[in-house]
Enzyme design. Structure first.
Site, PDB file in Angstrom:
ATOM      1  N   CYS A   2     -11.164  74.988  22.391  1.00 61.28           N
ATOM      2  CA  CYS A   2     -10.442  76.232  22.610  1.00 61.28           C
ATOM      3  C   CYS A   2     -11.172  77.121  23.601  1.00 61.28           C
ATOM      4  O   CYS A   2     -12.393  77.102  23.707  1.00 61.28           O
ATOM      5  CB  CYS A   2     -10.272  76.967  21.294  1.00 61.28           C
ATOM      6  SG  CYS A   2      -9.504  75.986  20.001  1.00 61.28           S
ATOM      7  N   ARG A  27     -10.367  73.042  29.813  1.00 69.50           N
ATOM      8  CA  ARG A  27     -10.888  72.669  28.502  1.00 69.50           C
ATOM      9  C   ARG A  27      -9.844  71.946  27.655  1.00 69.50           C
ATOM     10  O   ARG A  27     -10.192  71.301  26.663  1.00 69.50           O
ATOM     11  CB  ARG A  27     -11.373  73.922  27.759  1.00 69.50           C
ATOM     12  CG  ARG A  27     -12.554  74.596  28.431  1.00 69.50           C
ATOM     13  CD  ARG A  27     -12.873  75.921  27.782  1.00 69.50           C
ATOM     14  NE  ARG A  27     -13.407  75.791  26.436  1.00 69.50           N
ATOM     15  CZ  ARG A  27     -14.689  75.648  26.153  1.00 69.50           C
ATOM     16  NH1 ARG A  27     -15.579  75.579  27.121  1.00 69.50           N
ATOM     17  NH2 ARG A  27     -15.101  75.578  24.906  1.00 69.50           N
ATOM     18  N   TRP A  74      -6.626  74.480  21.193  1.00 72.31           N
ATOM     19  CA  TRP A  74      -6.515  73.018  21.080  1.00 72.31           C
ATOM     20  C   TRP A  74      -6.420  72.719  19.596  1.00 72.31           C
ATOM     21  O   TRP A  74      -7.353  72.956  18.848  1.00 72.31           O
ATOM     22  CB  TRP A  74      -7.744  72.359  21.712  1.00 72.31           C
ATOM     23  CG  TRP A  74      -7.596  70.910  22.004  1.00 72.31           C
ATOM     24  CD1 TRP A  74      -6.690  70.325  22.835  1.00 72.31           C
ATOM     25  CD2 TRP A  74      -8.419  69.845  21.505  1.00 72.31           C
ATOM     26  NE1 TRP A  74      -6.889  68.956  22.882  1.00 72.31           N
ATOM     27  CE2 TRP A  74      -7.949  68.635  22.076  1.00 72.31           C
ATOM     28  CE3 TRP A  74      -9.509  69.792  20.634  1.00 72.31           C
ATOM     29  CZ2 TRP A  74      -8.514  67.405  21.801  1.00 72.31           C
ATOM     30  CZ3 TRP A  74     -10.074  68.548  20.358  1.00 72.31           C
ATOM     31  CH2 TRP A  74      -9.585  67.377  20.940  1.00 72.31           C
ATOM     32  N   ASN A 100     -13.116  79.654  18.404  1.00 73.45           N
ATOM     33  CA  ASN A 100     -13.329  78.282  18.848  1.00 73.45           C
ATOM     34  C   ASN A 100     -14.209  77.623  17.799  1.00 73.45           C
ATOM     35  O   ASN A 100     -15.302  78.102  17.512  1.00 73.45           O
ATOM     36  CB  ASN A 100     -14.026  78.261  20.215  1.00 73.45           C
ATOM     37  CG  ASN A 100     -14.396  76.860  20.661  1.00 73.45           C
ATOM     38  OD1 ASN A 100     -13.838  75.876  20.185  1.00 73.45           O
ATOM     39  ND2 ASN A 100     -15.352  76.757  21.573  1.00 73.45           N
ATOM     40  N   GLY A 101     -13.728  76.529  17.209  1.00 69.04           N
ATOM     41  CA  GLY A 101     -14.527  75.856  16.194  1.00 69.04           C
ATOM     42  C   GLY A 101     -13.696  75.468  14.990  1.00 69.04           C
ATOM     43  O   GLY A 101     -12.463  75.440  15.044  1.00 69.04           O
ATOM     44  N   GLU A 506     -16.808  52.767  32.314  1.00 67.32           N
ATOM     45  CA  GLU A 506     -16.460  54.087  32.852  1.00 67.32           C
ATOM     46  C   GLU A 506     -15.140  54.035  33.620  1.00 67.32           C
ATOM     47  O   GLU A 506     -14.316  54.949  33.515  1.00 67.32           O
ATOM     48  CB  GLU A 506     -17.592  54.589  33.753  1.00 67.32           C
ATOM     49  CG  GLU A 506     -17.345  55.925  34.428  1.00 67.32           C
ATOM     50  CD  GLU A 506     -17.184  57.097  33.474  1.00 67.32           C
ATOM     51  OE1 GLU A 506     -16.781  58.175  33.934  1.00 67.32           O
ATOM     52  OE2 GLU A 506     -17.445  56.935  32.252  1.00 67.32           O
ATOM     53  N   LYS A 510     -11.885  56.284  32.634  1.00 70.08           N
ATOM     54  CA  LYS A 510     -11.221  57.198  33.563  1.00 70.08           C
ATOM     55  C   LYS A 510      -9.723  56.927  33.613  1.00 70.08           C
ATOM     56  O   LYS A 510      -8.906  57.844  33.630  1.00 70.08           O
ATOM     57  CB  LYS A 510     -11.821  57.066  34.970  1.00 70.08           C
ATOM     58  CG  LYS A 510     -13.174  57.705  35.118  1.00 70.08           C
ATOM     59  CD  LYS A 510     -13.089  59.228  34.988  1.00 70.08           C
ATOM     60  CE  LYS A 510     -14.411  59.801  34.540  1.00 70.08           C
ATOM     61  NZ  LYS A 510     -14.695  59.600  33.108  1.00 70.08           N
ATOM     62  N   GLU A 513      -8.108  58.124  30.392  1.00 71.40           N
ATOM     63  CA  GLU A 513      -8.114  59.579  30.229  1.00 71.40           C
ATOM     64  C   GLU A 513      -6.994  60.261  30.998  1.00 71.40           C
ATOM     65  O   GLU A 513      -6.362  61.193  30.477  1.00 71.40           O
ATOM     66  CB  GLU A 513      -9.459  60.150  30.715  1.00 71.40           C
ATOM     67  CG  GLU A 513     -10.611  59.925  29.770  1.00 71.40           C
ATOM     68  CD  GLU A 513     -11.900  60.501  30.316  1.00 71.40           C
ATOM     69  OE1 GLU A 513     -12.640  61.126  29.540  1.00 71.40           O
ATOM     70  OE2 GLU A 513     -12.183  60.323  31.522  1.00 71.40           O
ATOM     71  N   HIS A 529     -14.537  34.841  25.331  1.00 70.39           N
ATOM     72  CA  HIS A 529     -14.766  34.890  23.884  1.00 70.39           C
ATOM     73  C   HIS A 529     -13.692  35.721  23.170  1.00 70.39           C
ATOM     74  O   HIS A 529     -13.971  36.349  22.153  1.00 70.39           O
ATOM     75  CB  HIS A 529     -16.158  35.456  23.594  1.00 70.39           C
ATOM     76  CG  HIS A 529     -17.261  34.582  24.081  1.00 70.39           C
ATOM     77  ND1 HIS A 529     -17.590  33.383  23.484  1.00 70.39           N
ATOM     78  CD2 HIS A 529     -18.098  34.718  25.137  1.00 70.39           C
ATOM     79  CE1 HIS A 529     -18.592  32.826  24.139  1.00 70.39           C
ATOM     80  NE2 HIS A 529     -18.921  33.606  25.151  1.00 70.39           N
ATOM     81  N   LYS A 628     -12.738  69.533  27.855  1.00 72.36           N
ATOM     82  CA  LYS A 628     -13.917  69.324  28.698  1.00 72.36           C
ATOM     83  C   LYS A 628     -15.181  69.232  27.857  1.00 72.36           C
ATOM     84  O   LYS A 628     -16.033  68.372  28.088  1.00 72.36           O
ATOM     85  CB  LYS A 628     -14.035  70.466  29.707  1.00 72.36           C
ATOM     86  CG  LYS A 628     -15.164  70.285  30.720  1.00 72.36           C
ATOM     87  CD  LYS A 628     -14.888  69.109  31.629  1.00 72.36           C
ATOM     88  CE  LYS A 628     -15.964  68.944  32.677  1.00 72.36           C
ATOM     89  NZ  LYS A 628     -15.807  67.697  33.426  1.00 72.36           N
TER      90      LYS A 628
END
Length: 633
Positions: A2, A27, A74, A100-101, A506, A510, A513, A529, A628
């Site tokens: 948030c 964020r 969020w 926020n939290g 990575e 990306k 995301e 495998h 973020k």
């Protein structure tokens, strides 16, 4: 997570608050709201969805209020609906709070408040806070032996809360006060001329001031037009001074790029140059090897007689840690393990002597990484009779002024500058550069490589920025065209071996995301495998194949994928005939030492993810469900 913004001063608050929220959009959020105090009333407006929906609700209003708070949410507790958006108010609508939290004991608090007649309008954990503050104010007013201030009421309430939180509070009855408190979630104060700010991250403050003060855990601030007072949660006044950021507003603008992510990809050569200047001795040569080739400013006892390194991180920082593991083991010769911070904090590795624990976090606020480091610090601090078990902690971050910097005294500042795009690009490169510097320093200290070998690596590192620019200049348009082929693709596989296996991970991350395409990264040798069963003509395979110890093996693994009709895309050096014969599509990069190749091979994967997402018309800088900085568990 948030976004929090608060303002008190001489100007109309609304426009400043909204601009602050814009700077925090990266964020991630699903609703937004704003509350101001004017003529003895709280004016609160909230909206579901993007910030433009809130702006439309506020359009045409002439609100001269000079005190206010604003928030992007969020969702954690409660669906992303307008009634769950912040700010939240008490029953009488005299107090407004943003947070926020996560308040872990909110259920018990909510039931107690309901039993006393409080009316709840949301499903959130935050709403208990304004009700608790209202109760405390009423109690304080009836007891002449106590202060009836908003500060005291908030102080009493935060001591009832369990969990990680940063809050900002305003009251209709205190039109000249903004109260801010922090416990395990970031919040920064900004200092202007007769006006003061708070925000959950500094980009919201940079357009107005560069004088900032991050609150630390267990601190509460009272902000008025006359100044700022800082107290501990137990009520003691604290003496603290702001620091000056070396940022400027231009750093957070797109500068002509369509998205921040693309701008930040193009900033990577400059970031590597900054790291080379910050970490490495530009004049070091094998014939003059009387000192380390790097200058990290770390104390000698932190790195002396190391037997083990353990790295804790999350997401992209975890991938950087995997590159670091390869360098520390294969170059410096130190056994290294990499742990997900979220797992390490609940199942830590057994204690080993002379162990360096490295926490890697772009923001310096990642809750799991901070908790893992704090746990490691505590569990080792009692071994005063066994010095080899005492904590040795190192942080790698882009934000040395963050909570990580407060927790750990030894920090490698990655010098990446502000990164707005949620999907980390230039901060990943900077973290990897920090590991190159650390591994070369340890290699020199341990005499694990000859001075000539170290000099060769330094020469290669100094050439990287120009080679990165070559990749960007020669390949970006080509990759943009290539992305058209994958707008409807549903699955991708990324392969790499050795030091480029983390780059495969990575690249897959990306793509997931920002394009929402399912993608997986594998060690190329593991395809047979099990994962090879996934392959057919609809599943492209991106393979990183750089000449070195595993080059022939990677090409062989790619051939196995080709035999299953998968389209093969190769990130490989220019003019490699065997690679040209293997891959259907080539994305060439310059020839480079295998140890240095991740800095080059990651760029095409970043560009591929970016252009596929852009081609699909998605919000590249603010992908859904992502934040973020993950500042809660």
């Amino acid at each position: 997570m948030c976004g929090i913004v608060g303002y008190i001063g001489t100007q109309a608050a609304s426009s400043i608050l909204l601009e602050g929220l814009r700077k925090l959009e990266y964020r991630g959020y699903d609703s937004a709201g704003i509350a101001t105090v004017l003529e003895g009333e709280i004016h609160c407006v909230r909206a579901k969805g993007k910030l433009i929906n809130l702006e439309e609700k506020l359009a045409g209003e002439d609100n001269p209020a000079r005190l206010g708070i604003a928030h992007t949410r969020w969702a954690t507790h409660g669906k992303p609906e307008e009634y769950n958006a912040h700010p939240h108010m008490d029953t009488d609508k005299r107090i407004a709070v943003i947070q926020n939290g996560i308040i872990e004991n909110y259920r018990e608090l909510r039931e107690d408040l309901k039993s006393r007649g409080c009316e709840f309008r949301s499903d959130t954990d935050t709403e208990v806070i304004p009700h608790l503050i209202a109760e405390q104010l009423a109690t304080l007013k009836s007891d002449s032996s106590h202060s009836s201030s908003l500060l005291e009421a908030v102080r009493l309430v935060v001591n009832q809360l369990q969990g990680a939180f940063a809050i900002a509070v305003i009251s209709a009855d205190s039109p000249d006060e903004l109260i801010v408190a922090r416990q395990q979630a970031p919040v920064v104060l900004g200092f202007g001329q007769g006006e003061f700010y708070c925000a959950s991250d500094t980009p919201a403050l940079v357009p107005y001031t560069r004088a900032v003060l991050p609150l630390e855990n267990g601190e509460i601030a009272r902000m008025t037009p006359l100044g700022v007072e800082i107290y501990s949660f137990d009520g003691h006044r604290l003496k603290k001074a702001p620091r000056t950021l070396n940022w400027n507003p231009v750093m957070v603008e797109k500068q002509g790029f369509k998205h921040f992510m693309l701008k930040e990809i193009y900033e990577q050569p400059g970031v590597v140059r900054a790291c080379l200047e910050a970490y490495f001795d530009g004049d070091w040569m094998a014939v003059n090897a009387a000192k380390s080739p790097t200058h990290l400013g770390l104390p000698a006892d932190l790195l002396a007689d190391l037997q083990h390194v353990q790295i804790v991180a999350c997401g992209t920082s975890w991938h950087a840690g995997l590159v670091g593991k390869y360098l520390l083991e294969q170059v410096a010769g130190i056994t290294t393990t990499v742990h997900y911070a979220s797992e390490f904090r609940y199942a830590p590795a057994p204690l080993t002597p002379n162990t360096l624990t490295i926490g890697v976090t772009q923001s310096g606020e990642t809750a799991d990484t901070l908790a893992a480091l704090e746990m490691e610090k505590k569990r080792r601090s009692g071994f005063t009779q066994t010095p080899e078990l005492l904590p040795r902690l190192l942080g790698i971050t882009n934000r040395p002024e963050s909570s990580l910097g407060n927790l750990i005294s030894n920090i490698i500042d990655t010098h990446a500058g502000i990164e707005i795009g949620v999907a980390a690009t230039k901060t990943f490169i900077a973290q990897v550069m920090a590991f190159y510097a650390l591994s070369l320093d340890l290699t020199y200290r341990r005499q694990a490589k000859s001075p000539a070998d170290l000099e060769a690596l330094l020469v290669g590192l100094r050439q990287l920025p120009a080679q990165m620019e070559m990749v960007l200049e020669s390949q970006e348009r080509y990759i943009e065209e290539l992305a058209h082929d994958f707008a409807e693709t549903q699955d991708f596989i990324f392969l790499g071996r050795g030091i480029n296996f983390p780059i495969a991970l990575e690249g897959a991350l990306k793509l997931k995301e920002i394009s929402y395409i399912h993608a997986e990264g594998y060690p190329a040798g593991e395809m047979k495998h099990g994962p090879i069963a996934l392959l057919d003509a609809k599943v492209p395979v991106v393979t990183i194949a750089m000449p070195g110890t595993v080059y022939e093996k990677v090409l062989s693994n790619a051939q196995e994928a080709r035999a299953r009709d998968a389209r093969l895309i190769g990130v490989t050096p220019m003019d490699e005939q065997e690679a040209a014969d293997t891959f259907d599509t080539l994305i060439p990069v310059p020839h480079v030492d295998e140890l240095l190749s991740p800095i080059l091979t990651v760029i095409p994967l970043q560009l591929l993810a970016y252009h596929i997402a852009a081609r699909r018309g998605l919000d590249v800088d603010q992908p859904r469900n992502l934040a973020k900085s993950v500042t809660v568990e």
